[in-house]
Design an enzyme around this catalytic site. Structure first.
Site, mmCIF file in Angstrom:
data_model
loop_
_atom_site.group_PDB
_atom_site.id
_atom_site.type_symbol
_atom_site.label_atom_id
_atom_site.label_comp_id
_atom_site.label_asym_id
_atom_site.label_seq_id
_atom_site.Cartn_x
_atom_site.Cartn_y
_atom_site.Cartn_z
ATOM 1 N N ASP A 26 2.371 0.382 -8.221
ATOM 2 C CA ASP A 26 0.915 0.241 -8.231
ATOM 3 C C ASP A 26 0.348 0.619 -9.609
ATOM 4 O O ASP A 26 1.082 1.045 -10.520
ATOM 5 C CB ASP A 26 0.331 1.122 -7.118
ATOM 6 C CG ASP A 26 -0.897 0.496 -6.474
ATOM 7 O OD1 ASP A 26 -1.555 -0.320 -7.121
ATOM 8 O OD2 ASP A 26 -1.195 0.859 -5.319
ATOM 9 N N ASP B 154 -7.180 -5.887 -3.259
ATOM 10 C CA ASP B 154 -6.782 -5.864 -1.844
ATOM 11 C C ASP B 154 -7.730 -6.747 -1.028
ATOM 12 O O ASP B 154 -8.947 -6.710 -1.224
ATOM 13 C CB ASP B 154 -6.855 -4.439 -1.302
ATOM 14 C CG ASP B 154 -5.964 -3.480 -2.095
ATOM 15 O OD1 ASP B 154 -5.279 -3.936 -3.030
ATOM 16 O OD2 ASP B 154 -5.962 -2.280 -1.774
HETATM 17 C C1 GLA Z 1 -3.756 -0.235 -3.987
HETATM 18 C C2 GLA Z 1 -2.867 -1.439 -3.706
HETATM 19 C C3 GLA Z 1 -2.618 -1.546 -2.213
HETATM 20 C C4 GLA Z 1 -1.987 -0.265 -1.690
HETATM 21 C C5 GLA Z 1 -2.844 0.925 -2.058
HETATM 22 C C6 GLA Z 1 -2.180 2.253 -1.783
HETATM 23 O O1 GLA Z 1 -5.021 -0.407 -3.474
HETATM 24 O O2 GLA Z 1 -3.461 -2.607 -4.191
HETATM 25 O O3 GLA Z 1 -1.800 -2.654 -1.923
HETATM 26 O O4 GLA Z 1 -0.697 -0.126 -2.214
HETATM 27 O O5 GLA Z 1 -3.162 0.925 -3.454
HETATM 28 O O6 GLA Z 1 -3.029 3.292 -2.090
#
Ligand code: GLA
Length: 551
Positions: A177, A242
Site C-alpha cells: 500500500d 477504493d
Molecule cells: C487503502 C487501500 C485498500 C486497503 C486499505 C487498508 O485504502 O487502497 O485497498 O488495503 O488501504 O487500510
C-alpha cells in the site's frame, strides 16, 4: 531463405553479426500464443473485515471459498489485508504479531507465527496473501471508524527483512500500500522499484515466488512504470482509489453502501490497455460485488466490467454469506473464461452510439473471437449497435453472436447486431467471426558468416526497429513472434515512436525450439504507416524476435 528488401545495417555485438531488417507484408505467422499468467482470482479481507482481520476469519473465508464452489471455479488466493499486525517489531526489527489473533493451528506450531495460517490455507489447496505499506505507516490510522489502526504498520527501512519474512512464512502474494509513502511524499516509482528488488532477493533466497501487487491508487500513473519497476516487474497495480470504504457487520459503519457509480468510475480509471499484457495487469480494486448497495443487475454489470477488463477478480464480500445469485455471478464459467483469456488483454472502447452508449471489445485468444460489452450508462433503455468492422472482423453472414449471461446463441448475420440495453445495464456478448487483414513486418534476418540464423536476437545495447508500421485502430493489437531458447521468462522493452511504452515478458519457447507468440496492445499515435516500434533488451539473453503483425 531470406527476402532482402530495403537494407540497413546495425553493428552487432559480435563482429560477424549484422542485423538487417525491412518491413514487408507477409502471411500471418502460424506461431502459437504462449500461455501467460492470468489475472489472480481470490478474496481479500479489507472490504468486509477491515482492521479486525484475524486467523479465524481468514480460515473461515478459505473454507467458504471451497464449500461455495468458488475454488472449483478457479478462485484460489486468500488475501490478508491491513490489520494483521499492530506495528510492533522486536529488538532485531522483526515483525511481532498478536498471539491471540494468530494462534497455533496445528501441533508443534507456535502462536504469533504467520506461517501457521499460511500452512492452513495451503492445506486447503489455496494460496495466501499478505499486506504491508511502502512507507512507515499503513492506512489504518487514517480510518479510526474501522477498528483499531496503529502507526508503524509499514515496511520502510525494513524492505529486505520484511519481504524475506513474508516469503519464509510461505506467503504467495503481497500487496504493498501507499498511505505511509504518500504521507512522507516519497516517489512511488522509486520506492516500488526498491521493493521489487527486495522481493526478487527474497525469492532468490527462499526459492518462493511472491506475487507483487502495487496499491498506490494510480498516483504517478503506475501503468507507465509498474510493468518495469527496478528491472523487476510488478504483477498488478491499482489504478484508482477504493470503490468503497469497508462495510463491517455490527460496526459503526455497517450501514455504509457500495455504490454503482463507484464501480463505473474504477472501471474507467482502470483502462490502460497499452500496459496490460503478457501477465501484467491493471487492478481496478477489490470487487464490491455481493456487498450491500448493489442490485443483482448491478452485480452482473460489475462482474462484466471486471471480466472485460481482464482484471484481477478479488472478492471483497464475506464469502460465508454470499447469496446463491451472487455466487452464480462470481462463478459463471463463460464470464470467468473471458477474464482469464490467454491473451491477458484489456477491452478497448471501439464505438459510442451516443453519449453513454458504449461498445467495449476484448480480443480473445481464439482467432476471430471478441468479448463485447454493450454498456448503457444512461437513465433510459437504448438500442446499441455493434459493427463487425469496429471489432476488426471481416464482414460476413457467418459471424455468430452469443449472449454470455443468458447462455444463448442470438444468431448469425452480416454487418452488425443491435440490442436493446436497459438503463444502467449492460449486455455481454461473445462474437465469433474471421479476423480482418493483418500485416506482418518481418526483419529480414541476421547474417552470420555461416548464414544460419533467421530470428533477430535482441542484443544488449542495440535496438531492433520496425519502421513504417500502420494499424487499423489507434490502439493496435500487436502479435510478436519470438524465440526464447532459455529456461526462464525474458523481457524486452517496447518503445512506440521513441517513447518508453512498456516492458514485455517472453516465456521460454524451448520445446522443439519452436517460435512462440505474445500479444500486446499499443497506442500508435501517428496516422498511416508512420509509426516506429522499437524493441530493446537491457540484459544479455538469447531472446530473438522473428516478426510482428498488426491488424
Ligand atoms: C487503502 C487501500 C485498500 C486497503 C486499505 C487498508 O485504502 O487502497 O485497498 O488495503 O488501504 O487500510
Amino acid at each position: 531463405m531470406f527476402k532482402f528488401g530495403d537494407r540497413k545495417a546495425v553493428p552487432g555485438a559480435l563482429a560477424l553479426v549484422i542485423v538487417i531488417w525491412c518491413a514487408s507484408v507477409q502471411a500471418q505467422s502460424t506461431a502459437k500464443q504462449v500461455s501467460i499468467p492470468p489475472p489472480p482470482l481470490g478474496w481479500s479481507s479489507w472490504n468486509s473485515f477491515s482492521n479486525l482481520i484475524n486467523s479465524q476469519i481468514a480460515l473461515d473465508q478459505a473454507k467458504a471459498m471451497i464449500s461455495s464452489g468458488m475454488a472449483k471455479a478457479g478462485y484460489r488466493t486468500v488475501n490478508i489485508d491491513e490489520g494483521w499486525w499492530l506495528g510492533h517489531r522486536d529488538d532485531h526489527g522483526n515483525i511481532v504479531v498478536d498471539h491471540k489473533a494468530w494462534p497455533a493451528l496445528a501441533p508443534g506450531e507456535h502462536a504469533g507465527d504467520m506461517g501457521n495460517i499460511v500452512r492452513a490455507i495451503h492445506h486447503l489447496g489455496l494460496r495466501a496473501g499478505i499486506y504491508t505499506d511502502a512507507g512507515q505507516d499503513g492506512c489504518g490510522t487514517f480510518s479510526p471508524d474501522l477498528g483499531p489502526g496503529y502507526p508503524g504498520e509499514g515496511s520502510e527501512n525494513h524492505y529486505d527483512q520484511d519481504f524475506l519474512q513474508f516469503a519464509r512464512w510461505g506467503f504467495d502474494y503481497v500487496k504493498v500500500d501507499w498511505c505511509g509513502g504518500d504521507k512522507e511524499n516519497l516517489d512511488p516509482a522509486v520506492q516500488y522499484a526498491e521493493i521489487a528488488r527486495s522481493i526478487a532477493r527474497a525469492e532468490t533466497i527462499t526459492g518462493h515466488k511472491l506475487y507483487f501487487s502495487i496499491c498506490n491508487w494510480g498516483k504517478n500513473s503506475p501503468w507507465t512504470w509498474a510493468p518495469n519497476v527496478g528491472g523487476v516487474a510488478a504483477d498488478i497495480w491499482r489504478t484508482s482509489g477504493d470503490i468503497v470504504a469497508p462495510i463491517v457487520a455490527n460496526s459503526a459503519n455497517s450501514g455504509r453502501m457500495a455504490s454503482f457509480p463507484g464501480v463505473l468510475s474504477n472501471f474507467d480509471q482502470g483502462i490502460h490497455p497499452e500496459a496490460q499484457h503478457t501477465g501484467f495487469y491493471n487492478d481496478p480494486d477489490m470487487m464490491v460485488l455481493g456487498m450491500q448497495g448493489l442490485t443483482e443487475e448491478q452485480n452482473r454489470v460489475h462482474m462484466s466490467l471486471w471480466a472485460i477488463s481482464g482484471a484481477p477478480l478479488l472478492v471483497g464480500a464475506d464469502l460465508t454469506k454470499l447469496s446463491a445469485a451472487t455466487l452464480a455471478i462470481l462463478t459463471n464459467p463463460e464470464v470467468l473464461a473471458i477474464d482469464q483469456d490467454a491473451l491477458g488483454l484489456q477491452a478497448v472502447k471501439v464505438a459510442e452510439a451516443g453519449k453513454g452508449l458504449e461498445v467495449w471489445a476484448k480480443p480473445l485468444a481464439k482467432a476471430g473471437e471478441r468479448a463485447v460489452l454493450l454498456l448503457n450508462r444512461t437513465a433510459a433503455v437504448a438500442a446499441i449497435p455493434v459493427h463487425w468492422s469496429d471489432l476488426g472482423l471481416l464482414d460476413s453472414s457467418a459471424v455468430t453472436v452469443r449472449d454470455v449471461w443468458a447462455g444463448k446463441e442470438l444468431g448469425t448475420g452480416p454487418g452488425e447486431v443491435t440490442l436493446q440495453v436497459a438503463a444502467g445495464d449492460a449486455v455481454l456478448l461473445l462474437i465469433r467471426g474471421t479476423e480482418a487483414k493483418w500485416t506482418t513486418y518481418k526483419p529480414v534476418g541476421v547474417i552470420k558468416l555461416d548464414g544460419s540464423m533467421e530470428v533477430v536476437p535482441l542484443i544488449k545495447g542495440h535496438v531492433l526497429d520496425f519502421a513504417d508500421v500502420a494499424s487499423r485502430a489507434a490502439v493496435a493489437r500487436i502479435q510478436i513472434v519470438y524465440r526464447n531458447p532459455e529456461t526462464v521468462v525474458r523481457f524486452a522493452e517496447l518503445r512506440v515512436n521513441g517513447r518508453i511504452a512498456t516492458r514485455i515478458a517472453f516465456p521460454p519457447t524451448r520445446r522443439d525450439n519452436a517460435l512462440g507468440m505474445v500479444t500486446t496492445e499499443s497506442l500508435l499515435d501517428r496516422a498511416g504507416a508512420k509509426n516506429v516500434l522499437s524493441f530493446s533488451s537491457s540484459g544479455e539473453t538469447g531472446l530473438g524476435i522473428e516478426s510482428i503483425s498488426l491488424e
